[in-house]
Design an enzyme around this catalytic site. Structure first.
Site, PDB file in Angstrom:
ATOM      1  CG  ASP A   1      20.551  32.297   0.424  1.00 35.33           C
ATOM      2  OD1 ASP A   1      20.376  32.469   1.643  1.00 35.33           O
ATOM      3  OD2 ASP A   1      19.703  32.644  -0.438  1.00 35.33           O
TER       4      ASP A   1
ATOM      5  CE  LYS B  10      13.703  44.506  -3.563  1.00 34.62           C
ATOM      6  NZ  LYS B  10      12.333  43.981  -3.482  1.00 34.62           N
TER       7      LYS B  10
ATOM      8  CG  ASP C  26      -0.204  -0.022   2.537  1.00 33.16           C
ATOM      9  OD1 ASP C  26       1.054  -0.017   2.513  1.00 33.16           O
ATOM     10  OD2 ASP C  26      -0.866  -0.045   3.587  1.00 33.16           O
TER      11      ASP C  26
ATOM     12  NE  ARG D 129      12.444  26.987   2.278  1.00 38.02           N
ATOM     13  CZ  ARG D 129      12.457  26.848   0.963  1.00 38.02           C
ATOM     14  NH1 ARG D 129      12.760  27.863   0.206  1.00 38.02           N
ATOM     15  NH2 ARG D 129      12.162  25.697   0.414  1.00 38.02           N
TER      16      ARG D 129
HETATM   17  C1  R5P Z   1      15.217  32.638   2.108  1.00 35.84           C
HETATM   18  O1  R5P Z   1      14.886  33.098   3.188  1.00 35.84           O
HETATM   19  C2  R5P Z   1      16.353  31.698   1.975  1.00 35.84           C
HETATM   20  O2  R5P Z   1      17.460  32.118   2.735  1.00 35.84           O
HETATM   21  C3  R5P Z   1      16.761  31.539   0.523  1.00 35.84           C
HETATM   22  O3  R5P Z   1      17.235  32.798   0.043  1.00 35.84           O
HETATM   23  C4  R5P Z   1      15.587  31.102  -0.322  1.00 35.84           C
HETATM   24  O4  R5P Z   1      14.986  29.967   0.225  1.00 35.84           O
HETATM   25  C5  R5P Z   1      16.060  30.803  -1.730  1.00 35.84           C
HETATM   26  O5  R5P Z   1      14.944  30.435  -2.508  1.00 35.84           O
HETATM   27  P1  R5P Z   1      14.986  30.497  -4.091  1.00 35.84           P
HETATM   28  O6  R5P Z   1      16.168  29.694  -4.534  1.00 35.84           O
HETATM   29  O7  R5P Z   1      13.677  29.878  -4.500  1.00 35.84           O
HETATM   30  O8  R5P Z   1      15.066  31.910  -4.498  1.00 35.84           O
END
Ligand code: R5P
Length: 286
Positions: free
Chosen positions: A209, A183, A34, A90
């Site tokens: 990141d 920005k 299943d 997140r």
């Molecule tokens: C956002 O808060 C995270 O630190 C990353 O910048 C984000 O998750 C990146 O997402 P994507 O690759 O979709 O722009």
């Protein structure tokens, strides 16, 4: 200590065990007709086990719970749960009434069968506050900095203010400059995104990141940095989800990109195994 890996983290688990010089055990995972998961951990004698399992995608979460249960059933006294990439991290607050704080829900369930939680570059430190067991928060700073050093990077940029400290620590390991993108609205129609303090003209830049998901954040950042004269641009993240056409987007946007092996893929060119191994050794010496 034994290292027990779930199917999301077999390669990483094996490397951690190799680094520590301890036994590696891979949980056997099959499915019932299943579709439900069946987990069996080869039995062993020890008081302590570190379970290594990334909780992404969804099935890997269930698998983790089953492995933890099997270890308790086996009589293992201390279970250290190592989650290289913490899925659902997140959603760490409410954005609208009636939502779940998903990261908290995960923490609460993960700790049921854990004596210690180990996370890696968690999206938010708040996640740690939802555990009532001892916690450790590790970072991929050193292996990322080593990878960037081979590429002679001299500026490290965070795509947002929230990641400023990550960029700072990586830069400090490298002996490079660091900044974050800001920005600025020039007029009703015109917005410029550029490093808050640094000039990137002629520089070898790394965008760092925690997560690359769709690749949109890196592609946008890279476009701006190129316009401002960056000579070459590298992109590195700890957790590479590479959703949809992220790889295509990144290939067109930066000179080279890589992720660590918290989520195993062909782009996991940096390993966090040494960082985790060193910490586990400190937690359970001897
Ligand atoms: C956002 O808060 C995270 O630190 C990353 O910048 C984000 O998750 C990146 O997402 P994507 O690759 O979709 O722009």
């Amino acid at each position: 200590m034994k290292i027990v890996a779930g199917s999301a983290s077999v390669e990483l688990g094996r490397k951690i065990a190799g680094n520590m010089g301890v036994d590696f055990i891979s949980a056997e995972v099959t499915r019932f007709p299943d579709g439900e998961l069946h987990v069996q951990v080869p039995t062993f004698e020890d008081d302590t086990a570190a379970v290594v399992q990334t909780t992404y995608p969804n099935d890997k979460i269930i698998e983790l719970f089953l492995i933890q249960d099997a270890l308790r059933e086996m009589g293992i006294k201390k279970i250290i749960t190592v989650i290289p990439y913490f899925g659902y991290s997140r959603q760490d607050k409410l954005f609208a009434p009636g939502e779940a704080i998903s990261a908290r829900a995960m923490a609460k369930h993960i700790e049921i069968y854990s004596d210690h939680f180990v996370g890696m570059d968690l999206h938010a430190d708040t996640i740690l506050s939802w555990f009532s067991i001892p916690v450790s928060h590790l970072h991929a700073t050193e292996p990322i900095a080593e990878w960037l050093k081979e590429r002679n990077v001299n500026v490290v940029i965070s795509p947002d203010k929230g990641g400023y400290l990550r960029a700072k620590y990586v830069a400090e390991h490298l002996g490079a400059e660091f900044d974050y993108l800001e920005k600025t609205r020039l007029s009703g129609e015109e917005v410029i995104i550029k490093p808050k303090n640094l000039d990137v003209k002629g520089k070898i830049v790394a965008i760092v990141d925690d997560i690359i998901s769709t690749g949109g954040t890196i592609a946008r950042a890279s476009e701006q940095l190129r316009k401002q004269g960056a000579e070459s641009i590298y992109a590195v993240c700890t957790h590479g989800l590479f959703i949809k056409n992220a790889v295509e987007k990144l290939s067109g946007a930066v000179d080279e990109f890589a992720s660590t092996d918290t989520i195993q893929s062909e782009h996991s060119r940096i390993s966090v195994s040494r960082v985790i191994a060193k910490h586990l050794k400190a937690l359970a010496p001897g």
